[in-house]
Scaffold this motif. Structure first.
Motif, short mmCIF file in Angstrom:
data_model
loop_
_atom_site.label_atom_id
_atom_site.label_comp_id
_atom_site.label_asym_id
_atom_site.label_seq_id
_atom_site.Cartn_x
_atom_site.Cartn_y
_atom_site.Cartn_z
N GLY A 48 0.82 -1.21 0.00
CA GLY A 48 0.00 0.00 0.00
C GLY A 48 0.85 1.26 0.00
N PHE A 49 1.95 1.23 0.75
CA PHE A 49 2.85 2.38 0.78
C PHE A 49 3.46 2.63 -0.60
N GLU A 50 3.93 1.57 -1.23
CA GLU A 50 4.55 1.71 -2.55
C GLU A 50 3.56 2.26 -3.57
N ALA A 83 2.01 6.70 3.13
CA ALA A 83 2.66 7.36 1.99
C ALA A 83 2.12 8.77 1.78
N PHE A 84 0.81 8.90 1.78
CA PHE A 84 0.21 10.22 1.56
C PHE A 84 0.57 11.18 2.69
N THR A 85 0.64 10.67 3.91
CA THR A 85 0.99 11.52 5.05
C THR A 85 2.40 12.05 4.91
N VAL A 86 3.33 11.19 4.50
CA VAL A 86 4.72 11.62 4.29
C VAL A 86 4.78 12.69 3.19
N LEU A 87 4.07 12.45 2.09
CA LEU A 87 4.09 13.39 0.98
C LEU A 87 3.49 14.74 1.38
N ASP A 88 2.37 14.71 2.10
CA ASP A 88 1.72 15.95 2.52
C ASP A 88 2.58 16.72 3.52
N ALA A 89 3.17 16.00 4.48
CA ALA A 89 3.95 16.67 5.52
C ALA A 89 5.23 17.27 4.95
N ILE A 115 -0.95 6.76 9.67
CA ILE A 115 -0.41 8.09 9.98
C ILE A 115 0.69 7.96 11.03
N GLY A 116 0.47 7.07 12.00
CA GLY A 116 1.50 6.83 13.01
C GLY A 116 2.78 6.25 12.44
N PHE A 117 2.64 5.37 11.45
CA PHE A 117 3.83 4.83 10.78
C PHE A 117 4.62 5.98 10.13
N ALA A 118 3.89 6.92 9.52
CA ALA A 118 4.56 8.07 8.91
C ALA A 118 5.26 8.92 9.96
N MET A 119 4.63 9.09 11.12
CA MET A 119 5.24 9.87 12.19
C MET A 119 6.59 9.29 12.59
N ALA A 120 6.71 7.98 12.54
CA ALA A 120 7.97 7.33 12.92
C ALA A 120 9.09 7.65 11.93
N LYS A 121 8.73 8.08 10.72
CA LYS A 121 9.72 8.39 9.70
C LYS A 121 9.96 9.89 9.56
N LYS A 128 2.76 18.16 13.41
CA LYS A 128 1.57 19.01 13.44
C LYS A 128 0.85 19.05 12.11
N LYS A 129 1.50 18.53 11.06
CA LYS A 129 0.91 18.54 9.73
C LYS A 129 0.27 17.22 9.33
N VAL A 130 0.38 16.20 10.18
CA VAL A 130 0.02 14.86 9.70
C VAL A 130 -1.47 14.53 9.80
N LEU A 131 -2.21 15.22 10.65
CA LEU A 131 -3.60 14.83 10.89
C LEU A 131 -4.54 15.70 10.07
N PRO A 132 -5.24 15.11 9.09
CA PRO A 132 -6.16 15.91 8.27
C PRO A 132 -7.45 16.23 9.01
N SER A 133 -8.18 17.20 8.52
CA SER A 133 -9.47 17.56 9.10
C SER A 133 -10.53 16.58 8.61
N LEU A 134 -11.15 15.88 9.55
CA LEU A 134 -12.19 14.91 9.21
C LEU A 134 -13.37 15.10 10.15
N ASP A 135 -13.80 16.32 10.30
CA ASP A 135 -14.79 16.66 11.32
C ASP A 135 -16.15 16.03 11.09
N ASP A 136 -16.39 15.48 9.90
CA ASP A 136 -17.68 14.85 9.65
C ASP A 136 -17.70 13.39 10.09
N SER A 137 -16.59 12.92 10.68
CA SER A 137 -16.51 11.53 11.11
C SER A 137 -16.76 11.39 12.61
N LEU A 138 -17.54 10.40 12.99
CA LEU A 138 -17.81 10.11 14.40
C LEU A 138 -16.51 9.83 15.15
#
Length: 334
Positions: A48-50, A83-89, A115-121, A128-138
């Motif tokens: 999935g990362f690749e 992968a997306f988290t790394v690219l965005d951050a 996202i946590g796997f990305a934080m480790a890298k 502070k950039k890794v968590l997207p806004s998902l306010d519509d989710s429970l």
């Protein structure tokens, strides 16, 4: 066809499948069908990362991920989210947000782990950039603590000597404004890693947990319960033995099992082992555990305690385990 820049990123960032194998990591396990099935999980994350690093579009990524069998698909979404988290951050953008508002939404709980796997890298200054806004989710942001869980899993899985053998504790970070809870969520991820590192063998997992100081046991056992229920890897008699071995932390095991059932249900597919494991570890069916999760749901923290932990406490209370000193005070407060 992959892009040139995507191919360069893939070569630079993607680990080889062999790097996540149990043998390469030095885990002592006995080869079996169950162990090979567990080992396929981190390999699905790598795939999935690749694909995420190299993809041209979200549509293309979704098509690729749909090729993964349903039982393993959530793990591939973990890798794509990483992968997306790394690219965005590192470069900006909103790939992670689009993924988790779109095709990744059913796999949100595992995506947080990605996202946590990305934080480790990534350096902490980029967290502070890794968590997207998902306010519509429970589940957002309460369940975003699973990102810290994922970070803890990565630490243990890829540096066993430091985080498991020497049992070091990472420096706290003010995730969701609550630094005191950070190391507890890390331990939940370490507990999950122990299930994989010992091939789902109850005796070995129990021994690994009990080598840690007592105040860390409840969170480690919760991670074990989540991994065992979501990933499988052990027959019913061993699971019953595991529940007994957890002793006064059986309710913490149940918390992990409840969240695993919730994640499988959200994704729309529960493999046969889900019911076997949930009944063995909790005495309840997946449907009953979903009712427990719903009744205990909390979306707002209180008195410095994050909503995630209040949710967990509500589940623990259902299984009548007395609070341990670790659950009353954070390590730093001690």
């Amino acid at each position: 066809m992959p892009t040139t820049s995507g191919s360069l990123r893939r070569l630079a960032l993607t680990p080889a499948l062999s790097e996540v194998s149990f043998a390469t990591r030095g885990f002592t396990v006995t080869d079996s069908d169950a162990v090979r099935r567990l080992e396929a999980i981190p390999q699905a994350v790598v795939c999935g990362f690749e694909w995420g690093i190299d993809t041209r579009s979200l549509w293309e990524l979704e098509r690729k991920l749909e090729l993964i069998e349903p039982e393993m698909r959530g793990f591939a979404y973990e890798g794509a989210t990483m992968a997306f988290t790394v690219l965005d951050a590192m470069g900006g953008g909103h790939r992670t947000r689009d993924l988790l508002r779109g095709p990744g939404a059913p796999h949100l709980l595992l995506a947080y782990i990605g996202i946590g796997f990305a934080m480790a890298k990534l350096p902490r200054m980029l967290w502070k950039k890794v968590l997207p806004s998902l306010d519509d989710s429970l589940f957002h942001p309460a369940m975003s603590w699973l990102a810290v869980d994922g970070y803890g899993f990565d630490l243990a899985y890829f540096d066993k000597k430091r985080w498991v053998d020497r049992q070091e504790v990472p420096k706290p970070y003010p995730w969701q404004g609550t630094p005191d809870y950070f190391t507890r969520a890390v331990d939940q991820g370490i507990g999950r890693a122990l299930w994989f590192m010992h091939g789902g063998v109850p005796e070995a997992v129990t021994a690994a947990v009990t080598r840690f100081p007592d105040p860390r046991h409840a969170d480690l056992w919760s991670g074990v319960g989540l991994a065992a229920t979501f990933a499988g890897g052990c027959a019913e008699p061993g699971l019953i033995a595991l529940r007994k071995a957890s002793g006064g932390h059986a309710a913490s095991v149940a918390v992990g099992s409840v969240f695993a059932v919730s994640a499988r249900t959200l994704a729309g597919y529960s493999p046969p082992h889900t019911e076997v494991v949930s009944r063995a570890l909790t005495g309840h069916s997946p449907g009953e555990l979903l009712e427990v999760a719903g009744a205990a749901a909390v979306t707002t923290g209180e008195n410095g305690v994050p909503a995630y932990e209040l949710w967990r406490r509500g589940i623990r209370d259902r299984f009548a385990e007395p609070a341990t000193p670790r659950e009353k005070l954070s390590r730093s407060e001690k």
